[in-house]
Structure formats: C-alpha cells, structure tokens
Design an enzyme around this catalytic site. Structure first.
Site, PDB file in Angstrom:
ATOM      1  CB  SER A 254      -0.921   0.005   1.231  1.00  0.00           C
ATOM      2  OG  SER A 254      -0.146   0.294   2.385  1.00  0.00           O
ATOM      3  CE  LYS A 255      -1.522   6.946  -2.843  1.00  0.00           C
ATOM      4  NZ  LYS A 255      -0.514   7.028  -3.874  1.00  0.00           N
ATOM      5  NE  ARG A 256       0.509   0.168   5.741  1.00  0.00           N
ATOM      6  CZ  ARG A 256       0.986  -1.068   5.776  1.00  0.00           C
ATOM      7  NH1 ARG A 256       2.197  -1.295   6.198  1.00  0.00           N
ATOM      8  NH2 ARG A 256       0.240  -2.083   5.399  1.00  0.00           N
ATOM      9  N   GLY A 258       5.599   3.210   0.192  1.00  0.00           N
ATOM     10  CA  GLY A 258       6.275   3.946  -0.875  1.00  0.00           C
ATOM     11  C   GLY A 258       5.398   3.852  -2.113  1.00  0.00           C
TER      12      GLY A 258
END
Ligand code: GLU
Ligand code: ZN
Length: 502
Positions: A254-256, A258
C-alpha cells in the site's frame, strides 16, 4: 495454439503495481504465443460512480507508456467489441433472458430489507449466510402475483446443488469448490445492471478468452463464473490466479510502503522496461541467474505456469538496481529521449530545486548522470550544483577544511581550467588530462586533489564526476568557484589558527 487473454481493469483509480503485473503477465502470455496470441483490453466500467473517463484515459496512457499494446480494445477495435462493459448491456440482458428461459436463472422479489432481516436471523449459526432460496421454486401463479404487485425483481442464478466445481489453474493446480456453499447469487440487479461475475463470464465467453490470468483476489469468483459458462454452454477457459504483491514488511502493498502505483513510479523516474522487469520478477523468473531482461527477453522466456504460488514482497532497492541497469544500457539518443520525456512531464522548471537540471540540455544530462543514477528522480538533486546560485554544503566544507594543500591545489586547478579554455580544448577529457598532471607537478596525493576540486566546484558531497561536472559548468563558473573557495578557505584557516594560538 491460439491464446486469447484479456486484462480487465476497473478504471476506478490509479494502476496499482499488482494490476500492472497482472496486465504484464497477460501481455507476455499473448506475445509469447506469437501471431497466435491476442491481448484484449476490456474496460470494466460498470461501477458508474467510481469509473470516470479520466481514469480510463489515464489507464490507457499508462498501458501504452509501459509498452503493453493491445490487439483488441479501446482505440483499436476488434471483432468482439465493444470493449467497454458499459456498452454491452444488451448482451448481458440477452444472456440473462436465455438463462431464465432455460431455467438456469429465476427472478427474485426479495427486497434489500427482507434479505437483511433474514441474514440477521441467521447470524447465530456457523455457516456464512447465503441466499436462502425463497424465490427459487415459486409457482408461475406466485410469480405473476409478485410482478402484478410491482415488486422489482433481480435475477438469480440457480446454482446446481451438491456439485463440486472444478477448474484448472496453471499456478495453483486443480481447484475445487462445493456448489452448496455458493448460494443462488444475483446476476442482474433489480435496476437492470449486470453484476461483475455475470458480465465477466458473458464477456469471457463472447470474446473467446482461452486463458484468464488475474489476481488471486478473484479466486472465489471463479466457481461462479465457471458455473455460468457451463450453463451458457460455453467452454471454460484455463485460469491462472496470480498471487498478491506484498510490501517490504510482508503486509499487503500500500501507499505507506512507498510507490504503490505505476504513476508514482513514473513520477519517481523509473523506465517502463525497468518497472516491467522488476514487477515481472515478483513471482516469476527465467532462471536463477537472470535478473535484467528486455521486454523481448521476457516474452521469450515467459510461461504463466511457472508463476509462483506464494505472494512476493516488493524490494525497492532491487527495483532501483534493475532500473539503473536499464538506464545504463540505453543508447545516447534513447537515454536523451527518455530523459526529455520525463522532464517534460515531471520536472517543474519553476521549482528552485530543479534549477540545475533545468539549465542544461538532454545530452549534458546524459554525460553527467547516465552512469550515476538509478532513476530520473535523482537527477535534479545530483545536478543542483549547476544552478548559478548553488552554495557549498556544510558537509562539503568539513571535508575541504581537512585538506592541507587546498589553496595550492585550487589555484593550480584554476590554471588548468584557464589553459583548457584558452586552447579551445574544453572537454571532460582535456580537463581530466590537465588535472591528473597536477599529482606529479604539485607532489600531492590523488585524494588531496580530485575530491577537493570536485567539492569546491559542485559544493555537494554526492555529484557527478569531477571532469564532467567542470565541463558542464563552463570555464568561467569553475574558475569563480575555485577562487571563491580558495579565498574563503584561507579565511577559515586564518580564523581557525587564530583561535588555536590563543
Ligand atoms: N475488473 C476486475 C478488477 O479490476 C478484474 C476482473 C477479472 O480479471 O476477471 O479487479
Ligand atoms: Zn427472493
């Protein structure tokens, strides 16, 4: 053997790396089959609120950018279109009618509230609730009555009881599901909209798809689609359910973690082939020794049956390394074109952090960075020293202060620069030749020479090579900077020795 594969994105957001890999595997499977292979792009835009034309355009742009060209689909047409599910409603309606007439489907008049009440009543029991079949066996008279009352009907598929639904999966082997666990599921909502499983089965049938390569998150949909295809009298394709991509910590990507979408990787300055190469390796390889592959090499070696069953974790350092290899392998013209295309899209020349990179042409960028960077996003920082107002970083001063013969070295370097410019020999090679000669004439160690000069003219701890950097700055600027650091360093030394005297 003819291979017809499809990638069927729902254009509801940016293209996730997992989807990009699924698209790539489909494309590779089609191209590996040569002229017998067809890659279909089908847009599953049935979620009318979340599917927007902007998302569709962005997705098409990204597929083209990645080099995943399609043989049938938006923009190119084909014999099995239209390729937007939103334009295929009449086909879904016709097939729903056929299933109704054949008794494979029936109208259900239960309202959402009624279903919710019954589901709640079921909560105590152990098995997950499935539709209880209330409308399955209504008599004709009962149906007439419901219709006359104006109750809007959905259409449910009559799941055969007591069946074990078996299908071939190239990655996971043969898979079986008990039909009794499925429950009669809705294929057409009371609004008239076809639901995903039904639209997908109809489209796979009409588009004569032979291999369905998709994310493992769809595995539980497959038995429903297999039953629908059987009921429609259509061949069942071979499936390949691709495992998930995980973040470096082993959790769902996921976005967290990167960059999790292709667009973010583009912005960070990865090449399409670098992205394709790295995501292809998340779950597949040619052999244990091969890491860097061109698109052609991947096509030659790809086999969906060799995709791993286990989910793979993305490793951004490996992505960097692979992309760096592809960057270095580019011919000069190709490197410059790729840089220019990236800069046009992502390098804001108004941003002061980009001033250095924006001040030089693509050929100069190539000479300075092709051997140095993993991705274009690193270029602005590496070339910040080219900005006219670039300053010496404090860490650079720390190093410079420690070089004993600094003033002599910088003065001599300045003379080399003047000589090169005066003799019209302004090239990295000529500058290198002149500077190297100083080791002997000044009787200094190489480490007292190259790095201090580089630090003095770039002001950066990390920069391109000394000779290329000097060449790109131009003789006037190099001389100014050498002179500035020389006088400044003497002041600093004076101040430092003054304080130790006391
Ligand atoms: N539209 C589905 C998705 O985006 C893919 C369906 C399929 O490949 O069968 O997840
Ligand atoms: Zn019902």
């Amino acid at each position: 053997m003819s291979v017809r594969v499809r990638f069927a994105p729902s254009p509801t957001g940016s293209l996730h790396l997992g989807s990009a890999r699924t698209a790539l595997y489909n494309w590779l499977a089609a191209r590996a089959a040569g002229p017998e292979g067809t890659f279909i792009l089908r847009i599953e835009d049935t979620d009318r609120e979340r599917s927007t034309p902007e998302h569709v355009d962005a997705a098409l742009r990204i597929f083209r950018w990645l080099g995943l060209d399609w043989d049938e689909g938006p923009g190119v047409g084909g014999a099995h279109g239209p390729y937007f599910q939103g334009e295929r409603a009449s086909r879904y309606a016709a097939h729903a009618r056929e299933l109704l007439e054949a008794g494979h489907a029936y109208e259900c008049y239960c309202t959402a509230e009624e279903l919710a009440t019954r589901r709640e009543g079921h909560a105590a029991s152990d098995r997950a609730w499935t539709y209880d079949g209330r409308c399955r066996d209504l008599s004709d008279a009962e149906r007439e009555e419901r219709r006359a009352a104006g109750t809007p009907a959905s259409i449910r598929f009559r799941v055969p009881t007591g069946r074990s639904v078996t299908f071939q999966d190239l990655i996971n082997g043969e898979s079986s599901f008990e039909s009794d666990l499925l429950g009669d599921f809705i294929i057409v909502r009371s609004s008239g909209d076809a639901v995903y499983n039904f639209a997908c089965a109809v489209d796979d049938a009409l588009m004569e798809v032979t291999h369905v390569i998709r994310g493992v998150d769809h595995l539980s949909n497959t038995p429903r689609q297999v039953l629908l295809l059987e009921a429609m009298g259509r061949p069942v394709p071979t499936y390949a359910h691709v495992p998930m991509i995980l973040g470096p910590d082993g959790r769902k990507l996921s976005k967290r973690h990167g960059a999790a979408s292709v667009e973010e990787l583009d912005r960070a300055g990865y090449l399409p082939v670098g992205i394709c190469n790295a995501v292809a390796l998340l779950g597949w390889n040619r052999d244990d020794d091969t890491t860097v592959m061109s698109m052609e090499e991947m096509v030659e070696a790809f086999d969906p049956a060799r995709v791993n069953k286990a989910a793979a974790a993305i490793d951004y350092r490996k992505l960097d390394w692979i992309n760096g290899q592809h960057l270095r392998a580019l011919e000069p013209a190709a490197f410059e074109a790729a840089w220019q295309a990236w800069a046009d899209r992502w390098l804001d020349p108004q941003d002061p952090r980009n001033a250095g990179a924006a001040s030089v042409d693509a050929a100069t960028v190539r000479i300075l960075v092709q051997e140095k960077v993993a991705r274009f996003g690193e270029v602005p920082g590496l070339l910040a020293f080219l900005a006219s107002d670039a300053a010496i970083a404090p860490e650079a001063w720390e190093k410079l202060d420690a070089v004993e013969p600094l003033p002599r070295v910088l003065a001599a370097a300045s003379e080399v620069v003047t000589a090169c410019a005066d003799q019209d020999r302004w090239s990295p090679e000529a500058i290198e030749e002149g500077i190297r000669a100083l080791v002997g004439s000044l009787e200094v160690k190489p480490r007292e020479l190259f790095n201090p000069i580089r630090l003095a003219i770039t002001g950066q701890r990390v920069s391109p090579g000394l000779f290329e950097s000097a060449w790109a700055l131009g003789a006037g600027t190099v001389r100014d900077r050498l002179e500035h650091v020389r006088t400044e360093s003497m002041d600093r030394r004076g101040a430092a020795s003054g304080s130790t005297d006391r």
